[in-house]
Design a protein around this motif. Structure first.
Motif, PDB file in Angstrom:
ATOM      1  N   GLN A 171       0.832  -1.210   0.000  1.00 52.06           N
ATOM      2  CA  GLN A 171       0.000   0.000   0.000  1.00 52.06           C
ATOM      3  C   GLN A 171       0.864   1.257   0.000  1.00 52.06           C
ATOM      4  O   GLN A 171       0.580   2.214  -0.719  1.00 52.06           O
ATOM      5  CB  GLN A 171      -0.929   0.011   1.223  1.00 52.06           C
ATOM      6  CG  GLN A 171      -2.034  -1.024   1.170  1.00 52.06           C
ATOM      7  CD  GLN A 171      -2.995  -0.754   0.032  1.00 52.06           C
ATOM      8  OE1 GLN A 171      -3.621   0.296  -0.028  1.00 52.06           O
ATOM      9  NE2 GLN A 171      -3.105  -1.696  -0.876  1.00 52.06           N
ATOM     10  N   MET A 172       1.925   1.258   0.800  1.00 53.56           N
ATOM     11  CA  MET A 172       2.808   2.428   0.854  1.00 53.56           C
ATOM     12  C   MET A 172       3.493   2.672  -0.481  1.00 53.56           C
ATOM     13  O   MET A 172       3.532   3.795  -0.971  1.00 53.56           O
ATOM     14  CB  MET A 172       3.864   2.242   1.934  1.00 53.56           C
ATOM     15  CG  MET A 172       3.348   2.455   3.320  1.00 53.56           C
ATOM     16  SD  MET A 172       4.692   2.367   4.509  1.00 53.56           S
ATOM     17  CE  MET A 172       5.068   0.638   4.430  1.00 53.56           C
ATOM     18  N   VAL A 173       4.040   1.623  -1.052  1.00 50.95           N
ATOM     19  CA  VAL A 173       4.768   1.765  -2.307  1.00 50.95           C
ATOM     20  C   VAL A 173       3.815   2.206  -3.410  1.00 50.95           C
ATOM     21  O   VAL A 173       4.136   3.096  -4.197  1.00 50.95           O
ATOM     22  CB  VAL A 173       5.486   0.455  -2.682  1.00 50.95           C
ATOM     23  CG1 VAL A 173       6.096   0.554  -4.074  1.00 50.95           C
ATOM     24  CG2 VAL A 173       6.552   0.131  -1.649  1.00 50.95           C
ATOM     25  N   CYS A 174       2.656   1.610  -3.443  1.00 52.99           N
ATOM     26  CA  CYS A 174       1.649   1.980  -4.438  1.00 52.99           C
ATOM     27  C   CYS A 174       1.366   3.475  -4.382  1.00 52.99           C
ATOM     28  O   CYS A 174       1.453   4.183  -5.391  1.00 52.99           O
ATOM     29  CB  CYS A 174       0.373   1.167  -4.199  1.00 52.99           C
ATOM     30  SG  CYS A 174      -1.052   1.685  -5.182  1.00 52.99           S
ATOM     31  N   GLY A 175       1.058   3.986  -3.221  1.00 58.67           N
ATOM     32  CA  GLY A 175       0.736   5.401  -3.074  1.00 58.67           C
ATOM     33  C   GLY A 175       1.922   6.320  -3.303  1.00 58.67           C
ATOM     34  O   GLY A 175       1.802   7.361  -3.949  1.00 58.67           O
ATOM     35  N   ALA A 176       3.085   5.937  -2.798  1.00 58.30           N
ATOM     36  CA  ALA A 176       4.270   6.794  -2.898  1.00 58.30           C
ATOM     37  C   ALA A 176       4.817   6.885  -4.321  1.00 58.30           C
ATOM     38  O   ALA A 176       5.570   7.805  -4.632  1.00 58.30           O
ATOM     39  CB  ALA A 176       5.357   6.287  -1.960  1.00 58.30           C
ATOM     40  N   THR A 177       4.446   5.945  -5.166  1.00 60.25           N
ATOM     41  CA  THR A 177       4.949   5.948  -6.543  1.00 60.25           C
ATOM     42  C   THR A 177       3.928   6.498  -7.534  1.00 60.25           C
ATOM     43  O   THR A 177       4.153   6.453  -8.737  1.00 60.25           O
ATOM     44  CB  THR A 177       5.386   4.536  -6.974  1.00 60.25           C
ATOM     45  OG1 THR A 177       4.277   3.635  -6.853  1.00 60.25           O
ATOM     46  CG2 THR A 177       6.569   4.047  -6.144  1.00 60.25           C
ATOM     47  N   GLY A 178       2.806   7.007  -7.017  1.00 61.27           N
ATOM     48  CA  GLY A 178       1.819   7.625  -7.893  1.00 61.27           C
ATOM     49  C   GLY A 178       0.600   6.777  -8.180  1.00 61.27           C
ATOM     50  O   GLY A 178      -0.229   7.140  -9.011  1.00 61.27           O
ATOM     51  N   GLY A 179       0.460   5.669  -7.477  1.00 64.61           N
ATOM     52  CA  GLY A 179      -0.691   4.791  -7.682  1.00 64.61           C
ATOM     53  C   GLY A 179      -1.896   5.227  -6.869  1.00 64.61           C
ATOM     54  O   GLY A 179      -1.829   6.204  -6.115  1.00 64.61           O
ATOM     55  N   PRO A 180      -2.989   4.488  -6.993  1.00 66.95           N
ATOM     56  CA  PRO A 180      -4.248   4.877  -6.363  1.00 66.95           C
ATOM     57  C   PRO A 180      -4.380   4.497  -4.888  1.00 66.95           C
ATOM     58  O   PRO A 180      -5.349   4.882  -4.237  1.00 66.95           O
ATOM     59  CB  PRO A 180      -5.280   4.120  -7.193  1.00 66.95           C
ATOM     60  CG  PRO A 180      -4.565   2.869  -7.616  1.00 66.95           C
ATOM     61  CD  PRO A 180      -3.145   3.330  -7.873  1.00 66.95           C
ATOM     62  N   CYS A 181      -3.429   3.771  -4.343  1.00 67.87           N
ATOM     63  CA  CYS A 181      -3.539   3.282  -2.967  1.00 67.87           C
ATOM     64  C   CYS A 181      -3.297   4.406  -1.966  1.00 67.87           C
ATOM     65  O   CYS A 181      -2.562   5.343  -2.226  1.00 67.87           O
ATOM     66  CB  CYS A 181      -2.531   2.171  -2.718  1.00 67.87           C
ATOM     67  SG  CYS A 181      -2.625   0.820  -3.906  1.00 67.87           S
TER      68      CYS A 181
END
Length: 160
Positions: free
Chosen positions: A90-100
């Motif tokens: 979840q962290m990586v998803c959000g921190a890289t520009g994803g929807p999480c």
């Protein structure tokens, strides 16, 4: 600084991890010509992220050097690998520009009791690199990921 970037390594030596799927083929999108895709997209989205995070967390949990730290070893029992994999993904998803959206604890709060040393941080980084290399994450994306992870170091490593 973006709160997601500050939280990216939530379970760092206890967990953290990152990204990349099995394919780096360009994904069709409605981007403007010349616009670069987000790191999230270049890493293969959530599918790619979870594949790398799974491998990375497995490496951390099995790492004998990290398990010599009694606080880290105890932390593995209170935060099992499947939980860590979810949080880190979840962290990586959000921190890289994803929807999480990461909703876990702040880095300092989740790591202060683990007494993570500079040496242990280095061990984590090496394990992370092995996972990224295993899934053939390109050098440019690896650098971006390590830059993001680096923003959390001051909140995770114990200052002596």
């Amino acid at each position: 600084m973006n709160i997601l970037r500050m939280n990216i390594l939530r379970m760092a030596l206890l967990s953290v991890a990152l990204t990349l799927g099995t394919s780096f083929a360009p994904v069709a999108s409605a981007q403007q010509p010349g616009a670069q895709k987000s790191l999230y997209d270049r890493l293969g989205g959530l599918k790619g992220i979870t594949v790398v995070v799974d491998d990375f967390i497995n490496r951390l949990v099995a790492n004998k050097e990290l398990n010599k730290n009694p606080a880290i070893d105890a932390g593995r029992k209170s935060s099992p690998a499947p939980y860590l994999k979810f949080q880190v993904s979840q962290m990586v998803c959000g921190a890289t520009g994803g929807p999480c959206k990461y909703t876990g604890k702040a880095m300092t709060e989740s790591h202060v009791h683990l007494n993570i040393s500079e040496k242990e941080w280095g061990v984590m980084a090496k394990e992370f690199k092995k996972s990224l290399d295993k899934f053939k994450v390109p050098a440019a994306e690896q650098k971006e990921l390590f830059d993001i992870v680096g923003t959390t170091k001051a909140d995770i490593v114990v200052r002596k």
